[in-house]
Design an enzyme around this catalytic site. Sequence first.
Site, PDB file in Angstrom:
ATOM      1  N   LYS A  14      44.317  58.494  33.690  1.00 10.60           N
ATOM      2  CA  LYS A  14      43.260  59.075  32.841  1.00 10.60           C
ATOM      3  C   LYS A  14      43.514  58.789  31.362  1.00 10.60           C
ATOM      4  O   LYS A  14      42.601  58.421  30.637  1.00 10.60           O
ATOM      5  CB  LYS A  14      43.171  60.602  33.055  1.00 10.60           C
ATOM      6  CG  LYS A  14      42.847  61.022  34.477  1.00 10.60           C
ATOM      7  CD  LYS A  14      42.604  62.521  34.592  1.00 10.60           C
ATOM      8  CE  LYS A  14      43.833  63.388  34.369  1.00 10.60           C
ATOM      9  NZ  LYS A  14      44.894  63.258  35.386  1.00 10.60           N
ATOM     10  N   ARG A  89      39.752  71.600  35.282  1.00 11.74           N
ATOM     11  CA  ARG A  89      40.680  71.524  36.399  1.00 11.74           C
ATOM     12  C   ARG A  89      40.447  72.637  37.417  1.00 11.74           C
ATOM     13  O   ARG A  89      41.170  72.712  38.411  1.00 11.74           O
ATOM     14  CB  ARG A  89      42.117  71.629  35.888  1.00 11.74           C
ATOM     15  CG  ARG A  89      42.824  70.275  35.693  1.00 11.74           C
ATOM     16  CD  ARG A  89      44.173  70.564  35.050  1.00 11.74           C
ATOM     17  NE  ARG A  89      45.195  69.595  35.288  1.00 11.74           N
ATOM     18  CZ  ARG A  89      45.554  68.653  34.408  1.00 11.74           C
ATOM     19  NH1 ARG A  89      44.909  68.505  33.281  1.00 11.74           N
ATOM     20  NH2 ARG A  89      46.571  67.855  34.687  1.00 11.74           N
ATOM     21  N   ARG A 134      58.257  63.240  28.860  1.00 17.16           N
ATOM     22  CA  ARG A 134      57.694  64.494  29.351  1.00 17.16           C
ATOM     23  C   ARG A 134      58.584  65.096  30.420  1.00 17.16           C
ATOM     24  O   ARG A 134      58.837  64.469  31.454  1.00 17.16           O
ATOM     25  CB  ARG A 134      56.293  64.247  29.935  1.00 17.16           C
ATOM     26  CG  ARG A 134      55.227  64.093  28.878  1.00 17.16           C
ATOM     27  CD  ARG A 134      53.880  63.773  29.460  1.00 17.16           C
ATOM     28  NE  ARG A 134      53.414  64.727  30.483  1.00 17.16           N
ATOM     29  CZ  ARG A 134      52.188  64.719  30.985  1.00 17.16           C
ATOM     30  NH1 ARG A 134      51.304  63.818  30.563  1.00 17.16           N
ATOM     31  NH2 ARG A 134      51.846  65.598  31.905  1.00 17.16           N
ATOM     32  N   ARG A 146      52.641  69.668  40.792  1.00 16.61           N
ATOM     33  CA  ARG A 146      51.419  69.271  40.083  1.00 16.61           C
ATOM     34  C   ARG A 146      50.423  68.635  41.055  1.00 16.61           C
ATOM     35  O   ARG A 146      49.213  68.878  40.964  1.00 16.61           O
ATOM     36  CB  ARG A 146      51.760  68.297  38.941  1.00 16.61           C
ATOM     37  CG  ARG A 146      52.422  69.003  37.769  1.00 16.61           C
ATOM     38  CD  ARG A 146      53.176  68.039  36.877  1.00 16.61           C
ATOM     39  NE  ARG A 146      52.331  67.110  36.168  1.00 16.61           N
ATOM     40  CZ  ARG A 146      52.761  65.961  35.640  1.00 16.61           C
ATOM     41  NH1 ARG A 146      54.039  65.601  35.763  1.00 16.61           N
ATOM     42  NH2 ARG A 146      51.944  65.177  35.007  1.00 16.61           N
TER      43      ARG A 146
HETATM   44  P1  AMP Z   1      48.111  66.482  31.760  1.00 18.60           P
HETATM   45  O1  AMP Z   1      48.592  65.883  30.468  1.00 18.60           O
HETATM   46  O2  AMP Z   1      46.606  66.431  31.898  1.00 18.60           O
HETATM   47  O3  AMP Z   1      48.826  65.923  32.948  1.00 18.60           O
HETATM   48  O4  AMP Z   1      48.479  68.034  31.695  1.00 18.60           O
HETATM   49  C1  AMP Z   1      49.815  68.485  31.640  1.00 18.60           C
HETATM   50  C2  AMP Z   1      49.887  69.948  31.996  1.00 18.60           C
HETATM   51  O5  AMP Z   1      49.118  70.725  31.054  1.00 18.60           O
HETATM   52  C3  AMP Z   1      49.298  70.315  33.355  1.00 18.60           C
HETATM   53  O6  AMP Z   1      50.241  70.122  34.407  1.00 18.60           O
HETATM   54  C4  AMP Z   1      48.955  71.798  33.156  1.00 18.60           C
HETATM   55  O7  AMP Z   1      50.121  72.603  33.209  1.00 18.60           O
HETATM   56  C5  AMP Z   1      48.473  71.815  31.710  1.00 18.60           C
HETATM   57  N1  AMP Z   1      47.007  71.576  31.654  1.00 18.60           N
HETATM   58  C6  AMP Z   1      46.379  70.467  31.163  1.00 18.60           C
HETATM   59  N2  AMP Z   1      45.045  70.598  31.280  1.00 18.60           N
HETATM   60  C7  AMP Z   1      44.824  71.791  31.868  1.00 18.60           C
HETATM   61  C8  AMP Z   1      43.653  72.484  32.286  1.00 18.60           C
HETATM   62  N3  AMP Z   1      42.435  71.956  32.131  1.00 18.60           N
HETATM   63  N4  AMP Z   1      43.814  73.706  32.853  1.00 18.60           N
HETATM   64  C9  AMP Z   1      45.028  74.266  33.004  1.00 18.60           C
HETATM   65  N5  AMP Z   1      46.171  73.659  32.666  1.00 18.60           N
HETATM   66  C10 AMP Z   1      46.088  72.427  32.098  1.00 18.60           C
END
Ligand code: AMP
Length: 190
Positions: A14, A89, A134, A146
Amino acid sequence: MLNIVLFGPPGAGKGTQSERLIEKYGLIHLSTGDIFRANIKGETELGVLAKSYIDKGQLVPDEVTINMLRSEVLNHKEAKGFIFDGFPRTNAQATALDQFLAELNTSISVMLALEVEENELKSRLTKRAEVSGRADDANPEVIANRIHVYNNETAPVKDFYQSQNKFVSIDGIGSIDEISTRLYTAIDNH
Ligand code: AMP
């Protein structure tokens, strides 16, 4: 406005594809994960709260996430459009997004869902850990959680957009260029 939800499990690509799309279509990129990470780095109250969930591979609570995203959208009222990366999400987030886009007299144009199978995701995330720094990419248990959260809480959001005839599935396996071309075609045909 062109408002795109770029959807897919962790490691689907993404972030990489968002960079291409914002350049080609002149959109504002809103990645909830990036915004949380910036808050963690800045040691804000939101960052401290978000970190406690992110480190375990859990979702940050809806209310916190929705309020944060809402204010980001309202800060960019002049935008040609948005690309939502990592949001919504949950179905509650998707419903809230529709509501506040309606306040701006706009709506989601299309949801593009990058489809990548689980073993490939695990191997991509493990590789990404070497460069992303990360913590949530570096721990196999957190990665597994996740993906589990994605399957249980996030994948149903596809049905939300399917029922609005906005869901498009995109094969997420191939070169970055090949996948970008599939996304451009889906957007231009929509
Ligand atoms: P990402 O960078 O999109 O993989 O997001 C990393 C982490 O941020 C996720 O594993 C969640 O813990 C948190 N996170 C990101 N976007 C959301 C969302 N829309 N709702 C809830 N938690 C989120």
